[in-house]
Write an enzyme that holds these catalytic residues in place. Structure first.
Site, PDB file in Angstrom:
ATOM      1  N   GLU A  95      -4.777  -1.960   0.129  1.00 21.15           N
ATOM      2  CA  GLU A  95      -4.517  -2.579   1.419  1.00 21.15           C
ATOM      3  C   GLU A  95      -5.363  -1.937   2.523  1.00 21.15           C
ATOM      4  O   GLU A  95      -5.894  -2.624   3.402  1.00 21.15           O
ATOM      5  CB  GLU A  95      -3.030  -2.469   1.759  1.00 21.15           C
ATOM      6  CG  GLU A  95      -2.112  -3.167   0.769  1.00 21.15           C
ATOM      7  CD  GLU A  95      -1.732  -2.320  -0.434  1.00 21.15           C
ATOM      8  OE1 GLU A  95      -0.824  -2.725  -1.177  1.00 21.15           O
ATOM      9  OE2 GLU A  95      -2.346  -1.245  -0.639  1.00 21.15           O
TER      10      GLU A  95
ATOM     11  N   CYS B 278       0.800   2.495   3.403  1.00 14.01           N
ATOM     12  CA  CYS B 278       0.026   1.264   3.617  1.00 14.01           C
ATOM     13  C   CYS B 278       0.737   0.326   4.580  1.00 14.01           C
ATOM     14  O   CYS B 278       0.085  -0.472   5.267  1.00 14.01           O
ATOM     15  CB  CYS B 278      -0.219   0.569   2.282  1.00 14.01           C
ATOM     16  SG  CYS B 278      -1.376   1.459   1.223  1.00 14.01           S
TER      17      CYS B 278
END
Length: 336
Positions: free
Chosen positions: A52, A91
């Protein structure tokens, strides 16, 4: 392309780093504007940025050119983003801070530290989240990772090389190569898949093995686990040269394996002699047995893998597949 097709592309991105992301799961990510791919990313190396973060950083280079704001983009990722601080920051923070407003997740993370917590946090930050696309493919891609967190232990595979008459090696002789060069090459590919390789002190003394994965691609070498009470181990042996070695003196095998419950180890390949192999197979710990069988016998001077009338099937395993490697046969057995 529909969502499933984009997810399959993300799965393919993740697959590129099968041998360098481990023992972390393989994860791929895509950022879309409408139906146009703006950026792609994956978790490339254990301990480095997750997929990500990589895809967001890649997209930043196109901000103002391909899109005006991250709020225009949809993030597609194969696995639920992490929500804890480990080797890298969460993330979820990167996603929230970027301004992304829509996230499509292939599969929820089985790790109890996540397991929906990241999804909840994203929703609490006014992000539209959808979950559940190509889940079976993602679980199969990350078979060992899902197994570890669903069963609270690493996936254990026993690998043996056997003569046609069920022997392991010659008694009172030097190291014996039973199978063909092609089978031994296949073993290198097998080793590359695992997070750790486990053996015993007798194998180390008798064979002086390297027990690494000798392959022609980049790989996080499996950690080596040595079960031995010996105090005079020669650390100059090649076994100790190319990766981390953990020496374990604990005799109870269930305790040994339980110690990996909370460690970065999702899979262990057991390569040892008959004594240690049979000790493992007498427990309920082993999930898979792989037998490389030669068409040639060793005869009366060979050491049996199993006692009379004992077979892999009688130990609670079913034959899953069988195929030829040159003149040898590779058989894969799974726990019943």
């Amino acid at each position: 392309m529909n969502i499933e097709e984009y997810m399959q592309r993300a799965i393919s991105l993740a697959e590129t780093y099968r041998y360098t992301a481990k023992p972390n799961p393989m994860v791929g990510a895509i950022l879309l504007k409408d139906k146009t791919i703006i950026a792609e990313g994956a978790h490339e190396l254990f301990g480095s940025n997750h997929a990500e973060v990589n895809v967001i950083e890649s997209a930043k280079k196109k901000l103002g050119e391909k899109f005006k704001s991250f709020s225009e983009l949809t993030l597609i990722c194969t696995l639920e983003p992490c929500n804890h601080r480990g080797k890298t920051p969460p993330c979820t923070e990167a996603i929230i801070n970027s301004g992304i407003k829509k996230v499509i997740i292939g599969c929820q993370d089985p790790n109890s530290r996540m397991a929906g917590k990241s999804i909840k946090k994203l929703i609490e930050n006014n992000i539209d989240v959808k979950v559940g696309f190509c889940e079976n493919d993602i679980k199969e891609q990350n078979k060992f990772f899902f197994y570890k967190h669903n069963n609270q232990k690493p996936y254990l595979t026993v690998k043996i090389a056997s003569s046609s008459d069920g022997k392991s090696h010659y008694r009172n002789k030097d190291r014996t190569y039973i199978t063909s060069a092609s089978s031994r090459e296949d073993v290198q590919q097998l080793r590359a898949q695992y997070d750790a390789i486990l053996t015993g002190g007798n194998t180390l003394t008798n064979d002086n093995p390297r027990m690494n994965a000798r392959v022609n691609f980049e790989i996080n070498q499996p950690k080596k686990i040595l079960l031995s009470n010996k105090n005079n181990l020669d650390i100059n042996q090649q076994f100790f040269q190319d990766s981390q070695v953990e020496i374990v003196k604990e005799k109870n095998l269930e305790t040994v394996i339980n110690n990996y419950k909370n460690k970065d180890c999702c899979s262990i390949l057991i390569e040892a002699g008959p004594k240690l192999v049979n000790a493992f197979l007498s427990t309920n710990l082993v999930d898979e047995v792989i037998v490389y069988q030669s068409p040639h016998p060793l005869g009366a001077n060979g050491v049996d893998w199993f006692n009379k009338d004992i077979t892999v099937e009688s130990l609670g395993f079913n034959l899953e597949s069988s195929y030829k490697i040159d003149d040898d046969t590779k058989k894969i057995f799974l726990k019943c």
